[in-house]
Design a protein around this motif. Structure first.
Motif, short mmCIF file in Angstrom:
data_model
loop_
_atom_site.label_atom_id
_atom_site.label_comp_id
_atom_site.label_asym_id
_atom_site.label_seq_id
_atom_site.Cartn_x
_atom_site.Cartn_y
_atom_site.Cartn_z
N HIS A 157 2.84 4.29 17.62
CA HIS A 157 3.45 5.06 16.55
C HIS A 157 3.39 4.26 15.24
N GLY A 158 3.53 4.96 14.16
CA GLY A 158 3.52 4.30 12.86
C GLY A 158 2.17 3.75 12.48
N ARG A 159 1.10 4.33 12.99
CA ARG A 159 -0.25 3.89 12.62
C ARG A 159 -0.62 4.44 11.25
N ILE A 160 -1.19 3.61 10.40
CA ILE A 160 -1.59 4.03 9.06
C ILE A 160 -2.83 4.92 9.17
N VAL A 161 -2.74 6.13 8.65
CA VAL A 161 -3.89 7.04 8.68
C VAL A 161 -4.47 7.27 7.29
N ALA A 162 -3.75 6.86 6.25
CA ALA A 162 -4.27 7.04 4.89
C ALA A 162 -3.58 6.08 3.94
N ARG A 163 -4.32 5.59 2.98
CA ARG A 163 -3.78 4.83 1.85
C ARG A 163 -4.31 5.48 0.58
N THR A 164 -3.55 5.37 -0.49
CA THR A 164 -3.98 5.99 -1.73
C THR A 164 -5.28 5.38 -2.22
N ALA A 165 -6.16 6.25 -2.71
CA ALA A 165 -7.42 5.76 -3.26
C ALA A 165 -7.18 4.93 -4.52
N PHE A 166 -6.26 5.43 -5.37
CA PHE A 166 -5.97 4.71 -6.60
C PHE A 166 -4.54 5.00 -7.04
N PRO A 167 -3.65 4.01 -6.95
CA PRO A 167 -2.26 4.22 -7.38
C PRO A 167 -2.16 4.36 -8.90
N VAL A 168 -1.02 4.80 -9.37
CA VAL A 168 -0.79 4.99 -10.80
C VAL A 168 -1.05 3.67 -11.54
N PRO A 169 -1.94 3.67 -12.54
CA PRO A 169 -2.22 2.42 -13.25
C PRO A 169 -1.00 1.92 -14.02
N VAL A 170 -0.90 0.62 -14.12
CA VAL A 170 0.17 -0.12 -14.81
C VAL A 170 1.44 -0.16 -13.97
N SER A 171 2.00 1.01 -13.63
CA SER A 171 3.26 1.00 -12.89
C SER A 171 3.07 0.58 -11.44
N TRP A 226 0.83 -1.20 0.00
CA TRP A 226 0.00 0.00 0.00
C TRP A 226 0.87 1.25 0.00
N ASP A 227 0.49 2.21 -0.81
CA ASP A 227 1.11 3.54 -0.78
C ASP A 227 0.40 4.31 0.34
N SER A 228 1.10 4.51 1.45
CA SER A 228 0.43 4.92 2.68
C SER A 228 1.04 6.16 3.31
N VAL A 229 0.30 6.71 4.28
CA VAL A 229 0.81 7.73 5.19
C VAL A 229 0.62 7.20 6.60
N VAL A 230 1.71 7.18 7.37
CA VAL A 230 1.64 6.70 8.75
C VAL A 230 1.89 7.87 9.70
N LYS A 231 1.36 7.74 10.90
CA LYS A 231 1.40 8.85 11.85
C LYS A 231 2.24 8.52 13.06
N TYR A 232 3.13 9.44 13.39
CA TYR A 232 3.82 9.42 14.67
C TYR A 232 3.24 10.57 15.49
N ALA A 233 2.67 10.25 16.65
CA ALA A 233 2.00 11.27 17.45
C ALA A 233 2.30 11.04 18.93
N PRO A 234 2.15 12.07 19.76
CA PRO A 234 2.39 11.89 21.19
C PRO A 234 1.50 10.81 21.78
N GLY A 235 2.03 10.14 22.79
CA GLY A 235 1.27 9.08 23.46
C GLY A 235 1.93 7.75 23.30
N GLY A 236 1.72 6.88 24.23
CA GLY A 236 2.26 5.53 24.15
C GLY A 236 3.54 5.36 24.93
N GLY A 237 4.23 6.46 25.21
CA GLY A 237 5.46 6.34 25.98
C GLY A 237 6.64 5.90 25.13
N LYS A 238 7.83 6.05 25.65
CA LYS A 238 9.04 5.75 24.90
C LYS A 238 9.20 4.27 24.60
N THR A 239 8.60 3.42 25.41
CA THR A 239 8.81 1.98 25.22
C THR A 239 7.68 1.32 24.44
N ASP A 240 6.63 2.07 24.12
CA ASP A 240 5.50 1.47 23.42
C ASP A 240 5.39 2.05 22.01
#
Length: 404
Positions: A300-314, A282-296
């Motif tokens: 972090h790295g939660r996917i908040v968006a994926r492309t609706a439609f990637p470039v066709p063929v390629s 998936w061509d995605s955007v992931v989020k790093y945000a406050p919360g969870g603490g340094k050891t959790d």
């Protein structure tokens, strides 16, 4: 209104279509989208289907000529994931010419039926919506934000009404006059209204080129993370599309380490990366945000968006084993107190994806792209022009992050 039979009128329409296509990527900002708005009025004035087809074909051929060079660069370089879809620049260039000509012909075909204003609107919609809308860039719908800023779906409805009823003697003048009045009021409000509160959102502009190996993704993520640290006052930092390469443990650890170094502990990072599912990547955007603490790190790295439609063929190639998935719908997400719509690269060219955004009325448009292969073409400018025009229609602020 026009003498349709006069030979000069035919040449005028054809010349106008060429200039409207040339406007994309060459006129400043949202004004590049404006000339195309007259096509659903002018082209139906041509009495013969063949002439209407030629008019539309001229528009799409001129406007999309960047496909030739962009495809040659992309496929000639191996399409970014090792192994390429074409061997040698000659074959890559041939693919570029084929994509350009075939896509222009397909988008011009609906205009064969546009013998009146209502059918002209139908041609626009056929080009804009799937399945043909999967390649339906350069849509006249993009100019809606020029006329009707800030009123969203009502602006789209007004433009469709103007196109449909332009030649109707009884109502046409009233519809056109009323819509013009709405447009003037909307533009006056847009001029004197404050810009949406996205001053503290920053989009990174990088120049890392093509990422082929996982190690290059780690190095690119490290460089982008260092750039993000240079914006300590930003509430959110947006990274370009796939700047982190494949979302693997080494890349995640690198970005997590950089994220922990930020001075503003409330800052959010939105990072472009290639994530993996069971059957697709998936061509995605992931989020790093406050919360969870340094050891959790799970927070972090939660996917908040994926492309609706990637470039066709390629990228979107259902017949390929190693393929990208399409989500078909991009929901607005609440990020940092804002309603955010994320538009990833090719999505920025597609009117049906933007109509999804219009329906959801976001506060902020996050536009990410990775256009190292198109820096010598008009494609990045056309993406920006679409983003600016549609964002203006919605009254939303736009944050652009690009790797080029």
């Amino acid at each position: 209104m026009f003498n349709k039979q006069h030979p000069l009128f035919l040449w005028f329409v054809w010349l106008y279509c060429a200039l409207a296509g040339l406007a994309w990527g060459h006129l400043p900002g949202i004004w590049a989208t404006a000339p195309a708005m007259l096509l659903p009025i002018l082209i139906p004035q041509l009495p013969r289907a063949s002439r209407r087809f030629i008019a539309a074909l001229i528009y799409f051929l001129v406007g999309s000529f960047s496909i030739v060079h962009g495809s040659a660069e992309f496929f000639g370089a191996g399409a970014g994931d090792g192994g390429g879809l074409a061997d040698g620049m000659g074959l890559a260039a041939g693919m570029g010419w084929s994509f350009w000509i075939v896509s222009s012909i397909l988008l011009a075909l609906p205009w064969l039926i546009a013998r009146n204003q209502a059918l002209g609107v139908l041609a626009v919609l056929i080009d804009a919506l799937p399945p043909l809308g999967l390649i339906g860039w350069l849509s006249p719908l993009a100019g809606t934000g020029v006329l009707f800023p800030g009123i969203g779906v009502y602006g789209v409805a007004l433009l469709l009404a103007v196109w449909s009823l332009w030649s109707v003697q009884r109502w046409g003048k009233w519809i056109a006059g009323g819509s013009l009045a709405v447009a003037l009021v909307a533009n006056a409000i847009a001029v004197f209204s404050p810009t949406p509160a996205i001053d503290c959102w920053v989009g990174l502009q990088t120049h890392t080129g093509e990422l082929v190996t996982p190690l290059q993704g780690v190095e690119s993520a490290m460089q982008a993370g260092q750039m993000a640290l240079a914006h300590p006052k930003a509430a959110a930092v947006v990274f370009p599309e796939t700047i982190a390469g494949h979302w693997l443990p080494g890349t995640q650890a690198t970005l997590y380490s950089k994220y922990q170094q930020r001075q503003n502990k409330a800052q959010i990072w939105l990072i472009g990366a290639v994530t993996f599912g069971k059957t697709h990547r998936w061509d995605s955007v992931v989020k790093y945000a406050p919360g969870g603490g340094k050891t959790d790190r799970r927070q972090h790295g939660r996917i908040v968006a994926r492309t609706a439609f990637p470039v066709p063929v390629s990228m979107w190639a259902p017949w390929a084993k190693d393929r990208y998935g399409a989500t078909w719908y991009t929901p607005v997400r609440k990020i940092g107190g804002q309603r955010v719509f994320t538009s990833i690269c090719y999505d920025q060219l597609l009117p049906w994806v933007w109509l999804e955004a219009v329906w959801q009325h976001p506060d902020v448009i996050v536009a990410t792209s990775n256009v190292w292969w198109a820096v010598k073409t008009d494609i990045p400018a056309i993406e920006d022009e679409n983003t600016a025009a549609w964002a203006r229609l919605m009254g939303a602020g736009a944050v652009i992050a690009r790797n080029g």
